[in-house]
Design an enzyme around this catalytic site. Structure first.
Site, PDB file in Angstrom:
ATOM      1  N   LEU A 464       0.836  -1.196   0.000  1.00 26.53           N
ATOM      2  CA  LEU A 464       0.000   0.000   0.000  1.00 26.53           C
ATOM      3  C   LEU A 464       0.875   1.251   0.000  1.00 26.53           C
ATOM      4  O   LEU A 464       1.066   1.889   1.019  1.00 26.53           O
ATOM      5  CB  LEU A 464      -0.916  -0.033   1.234  1.00 26.53           C
ATOM      6  CG  LEU A 464      -2.253   0.698   1.124  1.00 26.53           C
ATOM      7  CD1 LEU A 464      -3.118   0.384   2.332  1.00 26.53           C
ATOM      8  CD2 LEU A 464      -2.124   2.172   0.932  1.00 26.53           C
ATOM      9  N   GLU A 466       1.577   4.260  -3.048  1.00 24.42           N
ATOM     10  CA  GLU A 466       1.427   4.679  -4.441  1.00 24.42           C
ATOM     11  C   GLU A 466       2.771   5.035  -5.067  1.00 24.42           C
ATOM     12  O   GLU A 466       3.002   4.800  -6.260  1.00 24.42           O
ATOM     13  CB  GLU A 466       0.455   5.860  -4.548  1.00 24.42           C
ATOM     14  CG  GLU A 466      -1.015   5.491  -4.379  1.00 24.42           C
ATOM     15  CD  GLU A 466      -1.407   5.171  -2.943  1.00 24.42           C
ATOM     16  OE1 GLU A 466      -0.651   5.513  -2.013  1.00 24.42           O
ATOM     17  OE2 GLU A 466      -2.483   4.566  -2.739  1.00 24.42           O
ATOM     18  N   GLN A 488      -5.640   3.345  -7.036  1.00 21.79           N
ATOM     19  CA  GLN A 488      -6.990   2.938  -6.643  1.00 21.79           C
ATOM     20  C   GLN A 488      -8.014   4.072  -6.732  1.00 21.79           C
ATOM     21  O   GLN A 488      -9.161   3.851  -7.118  1.00 21.79           O
ATOM     22  CB  GLN A 488      -6.920   2.380  -5.228  1.00 21.79           C
ATOM     23  CG  GLN A 488      -8.006   1.410  -4.912  1.00 21.79           C
ATOM     24  CD  GLN A 488      -7.629   0.558  -3.702  1.00 21.79           C
ATOM     25  OE1 GLN A 488      -7.580   1.051  -2.575  1.00 21.79           O
ATOM     26  NE2 GLN A 488      -7.364  -0.716  -3.926  1.00 21.79           N
ATOM     27  N   HIS A 537     -13.166   9.649  -2.377  1.00 23.50           N
ATOM     28  CA  HIS A 537     -13.615   8.656  -3.356  1.00 23.50           C
ATOM     29  C   HIS A 537     -14.345   9.330  -4.503  1.00 23.50           C
ATOM     30  O   HIS A 537     -14.893   8.658  -5.374  1.00 23.50           O
ATOM     31  CB  HIS A 537     -14.500   7.608  -2.658  1.00 23.50           C
ATOM     32  CG  HIS A 537     -13.766   6.941  -1.538  1.00 23.50           C
ATOM     33  ND1 HIS A 537     -13.697   7.468  -0.264  1.00 23.50           N
ATOM     34  CD2 HIS A 537     -13.002   5.825  -1.521  1.00 23.50           C
ATOM     35  CE1 HIS A 537     -12.938   6.700   0.490  1.00 23.50           C
ATOM     36  NE2 HIS A 537     -12.502   5.699  -0.244  1.00 23.50           N
TER      37      HIS A 537
END
Ligand SMILES: Cc1ncc(C[n+]2csc(CCOP(=O)(O)OP(=O)(O)O)c2C)c(N)n1
Ligand SMILES: [Mg+2]
Length: 750
Positions: A464, A466, A488, A537
């Site tokens: 995890l 980036e 993601q 998100h």
């Protein structure tokens, strides 16, 4: 003798004086023997490395001399770090290297291992920004040379470490997959950096990722070389911190040596490189060095360092130490060494005068030529050919018996999945990596089944981080692979953004195309998830991507376009080494309907690869839907805006208003010709931009209209300059169908 050194004259004078004070030889050793007891470094080797050290030192002096009359553009030097020549000697010239800006002696020592090289001329050309400089051609001062496997780095400290990890990965994965990398299968990736730099997030990420891989049983032949001069510009590394920090990195074997003592540095560097090469595991080589003449030319270090500290550093001058080694071995007299020192100095001056006359970059076209070379014809051909060499049989096997074109209308997510599958069949060097992409098949199921189809060697979950996800891609791209990393969510690209902006996008530019970064980064993003998940998100801003020179940003709204755009990006990566970001609108991933529930008008059949016309969309070409007469209004939009605009346009068409809905498809470069043409067709333009009013895509569209001489009217609806809130409040800031209707009416009234 001087006790502190602040200028090139001081350093030069100090070296000469120190030579005069060397004790006479204890005896005479055979140059083929160790240069002193207990070392593996022979007299012959020490002698050759001394030349590299001398060259590096004189290049530092020349940098300041050139600067003094305005012809040099860089003065950060390697003085005090010349022990790094021993690291080059311990490695092979085929080991890919990413160097610290103080690794000048490494550069010279490596060049010495390769025929037909002239490191002095290379570095001088860099200092004067000559267009003939071998790697960046005057675009950047950096150690780099394709023939030496020295890959250029940026000035952003530690940003090259994640790439080094990616190279280590590529060497091993290439071997496992039978892919050809430019390096021997037993190569070691090496990167060097300063002591302060070990604290940077990019360095920490790289150490951690190398250790994580090692812990997971993945081979990772990377040697991290910390050139520790105890200070970063003016800030001292706390006593003992660098050792403590580097020793404590899980999964990384720690080696340490006195970097001012050539023989000691060589012995430990040899031990470390041999260990990494044999074990295929990562290690750190901690070299203690000194910094002479300050951080750079304009740095008055006497303002922040005590004279005693400067004097202590000066006593450890690696050039004096190597001279002492050679004199003690009876291999040279101080007078002979002084003559060599002078000879190298004269040569450096002479070549400096020669390169001064060389042309600089002449115009903007020359500057940008290697930025992101594009050959659209070849890309189109590569897309057209994509399905053919592998044939239907290979595709049928990959798809488990049923080809996606026979599976009826697909959603955006399904089309991307099928396109990725086809890409993996077409390009054996392609791989997919990211968080949750393999076992789970992605948060939204976009990569579902890929791991089963192609195995864990080509579809794998990363840790995890980036920065490291992109680092794998950066290294593997140089290694001849075709990386397809996934980020993601768009909001999570930002912490790693420099790996795209500073690293991926600049590689071709700073290496005149000698190194390329083929990579297609898939990013799930944009808003409209019915309030779910809040800003992180639903991140709806792409300004950070659109201003990166050369970067391609694709944003497919519809399933068939997703296949075409993704294929173009992949082909452009393979053919031209282009770096692309494919921004995938999450809210459209599973959408099937356009106007009415159940109408199925958003899903569409999969265009199989190789079908000319449907399977390929050139970079920078928009899509146009004409509703009704198409004569009254042009709506320019992308992503979620396409679906909303088509719905509004259908309603307008029922009232007799003819619209053209332009889906940009490419957010960088913008489809300028299509924008101008379609806008001029109606003279009324509504830009529907789901990104923000400030810095959003719409600003680029309006600017393109102005630049292109568009004479009609234009309006813009865009999202509010805000982060996206949670729940129904999201609707307050995002573009709505209602606002599109209003925008359209206000234009039609004119
Ligand atoms: C990410 C980043 N932040 C700040 C700088 C400005 N800067 C250049 S060199 C340097 C100090 C680096 O120290 P160290 O890593 O110890 O290397 P040294 O110069 O001592 O060899 C700084 C702060 C930079 N180049 N990159
Ligand atoms: Mg330092």
């Amino acid at each position: 003798m001087l006790s502190t050194v602040t200028s090139p004259q001081d350093l030069d004078e100090h070296f000469r004086a120190a030579l005069g004070e060397l004790p006479p030889p204890a005896g005479s050793r055979d140059p083929a023997d160790p240069v002193r007891d207990g070392t593996g470094l022979t007299g012959v080797q020490a002698d050759a490395l001394f030349d590299a050290q001398l060259a590096s030192r004189h290049l530092d002096l020349a940098a300041r001399w050139l600067r003094s009359f305005g012809e040099g553009y860089y003065t950060i030097g390697s003085a005090g770090h010349e022990g790094n020549a021993a690291v080059a000697a311990a490695l092979r010239p085929t080991d890919p290297a990413l160097l610290h800006y103080r690794s000048g002696a490494f550069y010279c020592a490596r060049a010495d291992q390769v025929q037909n090289t002239d490191p002095i001329r290379d570095v001088l050309r860099g200092l004067v920004a000559s267009a003939g400089e071998p790697i960046a051609g005057g675009r950047h001062k950096v150690f780099g040379h394709a023939d030496l496997e020295i890959i250029p780095t940026t000035s952003t400290i530690a940003s090259h470490l994640p790439r080094a990890v990616g190279i280590g990965f590529a060497i091993e994965r290439g071997r496992r997959l039978g892919a050809e990398t430019p390096w021997p299968s037993d190569a070691v990736a090496v990167c060097s950096f300063g002591d302060a730099s070990i604290n940077h997030a990019s360095a920490v990420a790289a150490f951690n990722t190398a250790g994580w891989c090692d812990h997971s049983g993945l081979r990772m032949p990377v040697l991290f070389v910390c050139e520790d001069n105890g200070i970063g510009l003016s800030v001292r590394s706390p006593e003992g911190w660098v050792t403590a920090a580097l020793q404590a990195k899980p999964g990384l074997r720690y080696f340490a040596a006195d970097g001012c003592d050539l023989a000691a540095a060589y012995d430990v560097a040899t031990e470390a490189t041999t260990w990494v090469r044999r074990q295929r595991r990562p290690a750190i080589l901690h070299l203690s060095t000194v910094r002479l003449m300050g951080h750079a030319g304009a740095d008055a270090e006497v303002a922040y360092r005590a004279p005693s500290e400067l004097a202590r550093d000066l006593k450890r001058d690696p050039l004096v130490a190597t001279a002492a080694l050679l004199v003690a071995a009876g291999q040279a007299t101080p007078e002979e060494l002084q003559t060599r020192y002078d000879e190298v100095g004269w040569r450096v001056r002479k070549v400096a005068e020669e390169v001064l006359a060389e042309p600089k970059l002449a115009d903007a076209a020359e500057v940008v030529a290697p930025l992101a070379p594009r050959r659209p014809g070849r890309v189109a051909r590569a897309v057209a050919d994509a399905g053919t060499p592998v044939g239907v049989a290979a595709r049928t096997t990959a798809f488990g018996g049923r080809l996606p074109e026979d599976a009826g209308p697909l959603t955006l997510a399904q089309a991307i999945n099928a396109t990725l599958t086809d890409a993996m069949v077409t390009w054996p060097q392609a791989f997919v990596c990211g968080q949750d992409v393999a076992v789970k098949g992605g948060v939204y199921g976009v990569t579902k089944g890929l791991r089963e189809r192609f195995g864990a060697g080509r579809v794998f979950d990363t840790l995890l981080d980036e920065t490291s996800v992109l680092g794998f891609g950066l290294g593997a791209g140089l290694g001849g692979m075709l990386p397809i990393p996934e980020i993601q969510y768009l909001a999570y690209l930002h912490s790693a953004e420099d790996q795209l902006r500073g690293e991926a996008a600049t590689m071709s530019f700073f290496s005149r195309g000698a190194y390329r970064n083929p990579m297609v980064v898939r990013v799930a993003g944009l808003a409209y998830q019915e309030g779910f998940g809040g800003h992180f998100h639903n991140d709806n801003a792409v300004g950070v991507l659109r201003d990166i020179p050369g970067l391609v940003v694709a944003c497919p709204a519809r399933p068939d376009d997703a296949a075409a755009l993704l294929r173009t990006c992949l082909a452009a990566a393979a053919v031209d080494g282009n770096v692309s970001v494919v921004l995938e609108p999450i809210a459209l991933y599973h959408t099937r309907d356009l106007h009415e529930p159940g109408d199925g008008r958003w899903a569409c059949p999969y265009p199989p690869p190789g079908e000319w016309g449907t399977a390929h969309v050139p970079i920078g070409r928009a899509r146009v839907d004409v509703l009704g007469s198409g004569e009254d209004l042009t709506i320019i939009t992308f992503g979620n805006g396409v679906r909303m605009s088509l719905r509004v346009a259908a309603r307008l068409a029922e009232t007799g208003v003819g619209c053209r809905v332009v889906d940009l498809r490419w957010l960088a470069p913008l489809p300028v010709a299509d924008i101008i043409r379609e806008s001029s067709a109606t003279g009324r333009v509504l830009v529907v931009d789901e990104t923000r009013r400030s810095g959003g895509v719409g600003e680029g569209v309006i600017a393109a209209l102005v630049d292109g001489g568009y004479v009609g009217v234009a309006r813009r609806v865009a999202s509010v300059d805000s982060f996206v809130p949670l729940g129904p409040a999201a609707a307050h800031v995002l573009v709505s169908e209602e606002s599109i209707v209003q925008g359209a009416h206000s234009l039609l009234e004119r």
